[in-house]
Design an enzyme around this catalytic site. Structure first.
Site, PDB file in Angstrom:
ATOM      1  N   CYS A  92       3.386   0.126  -2.713  1.00 57.17           N
ATOM      2  CA  CYS A  92       4.734   0.685  -2.852  1.00 57.17           C
ATOM      3  C   CYS A  92       4.850   2.108  -2.308  1.00 57.17           C
ATOM      4  CB  CYS A  92       5.207   0.607  -4.299  1.00 57.17           C
ATOM      5  SG  CYS A  92       4.283   1.602  -5.488  1.00 57.17           S
ATOM      6  N   HIS A 144       5.508   2.773 -10.129  1.00 54.00           N
ATOM      7  CA  HIS A 144       6.021   1.920  -9.054  1.00 54.00           C
ATOM      8  C   HIS A 144       7.281   2.561  -8.506  1.00 54.00           C
ATOM      9  CE1 HIS A 144       6.330  -1.694  -6.676  1.00 54.00           C
ATOM     10  NE2 HIS A 144       7.598  -1.824  -7.025  1.00 54.00           N
ATOM     11  N   HIS A 156      10.957  -2.635  -1.813  1.00 55.95           N
ATOM     12  CA  HIS A 156       9.672  -2.204  -2.361  1.00 55.95           C
ATOM     13  C   HIS A 156       8.580  -3.178  -1.943  1.00 55.95           C
ATOM     14  CE1 HIS A 156       9.070  -5.059  -5.896  1.00 55.95           C
ATOM     15  NE2 HIS A 156      10.178  -5.475  -5.324  1.00 55.95           N
TER      16      HIS A 156
END
Length: 187
Positions: A92, A144, A156
């Protein structure tokens, strides 16, 4: 072992006791539901904004749309832990680093999600713009992240076995873990 006791029965008993203990742990009370934010149904209220701990990035706002376009071009690229190139795959934060580097030419960029959070400025959900970063707690705060592309959607790199994708902020998994948006582009 006593002469009349079956060793197979002892293993079965131990297995049954182990399974019962495991299931007892799963039967604990569920966590209370997270508060709902202004953003969308089921989305958790953003965490209290964390001020940048490093001088925030102040990138040219004209690069916002190029960042969104670059991120969209990378959809379906495989996820690779530690990856930061289209050929090698992305995690990510590697995805965000690659996108921002491509559009800004900046070489000294954060690498981890925590570094990106530290070098960005909190943005209220109602002021989110395309190109802002969105952060989630998937086990730890700011663990994240993705790039907001508008329409309550973000791009993502999810996890092992996945590919870069566009997902709704109201997705049940991400809505419950949402920490808020942050900005790297000048206002």
């Amino acid at each position: 072992m006593p002469p009349n006791q079956d060793p197979f029965l002892d293993r079965r008993t131990a297995l049954a006791l182990g399974l019962a203990a495991l299931l007892a742990g799963c039967a604990s009370a569920p966590a209370p539901p997270a508060p709902v934010a202004v953003g969308g149904p089921g989305r958790r209220a953003p965490a209290a904004p964390m001020a940048p701990t490093k001088p925030p990035l102040d990138l040219d706002p004209a690069e916002r749309e190029a960042a969104v376009a670059q991120a969209m071009l990378l959809v379906n690229t495989p996820y690779t832990y530690g990856g930061n190139t289209p050929r090698g795959g992305f995690d990510c934060s590697g995805l965000i680093q690659y996108v921002i580097r491509q559009v800004s030419g900046e070489n000294r960029l954060p690498r981890s999600t925590a570094q990106w959070a530290a070098a960005s400025v909190p943005v209220p959900d109602e002021q989110m713009q395309r190109g802002d970063l969105v952060f989630f707690n998937t086990g730890a705060p700011f663990s994240h992240m993705g790039l907001y592309v508008g329409g309550e959607q973000f791009v993502h790199a999810p996890s092992t076995g996945g590919t870069v994708r566009k997902v709704s902020l109201d997705n049940r998994y991400f809505a419950a873990r949402y920490m808020g948006a942050r900005r790297v582009f000048a206002a």
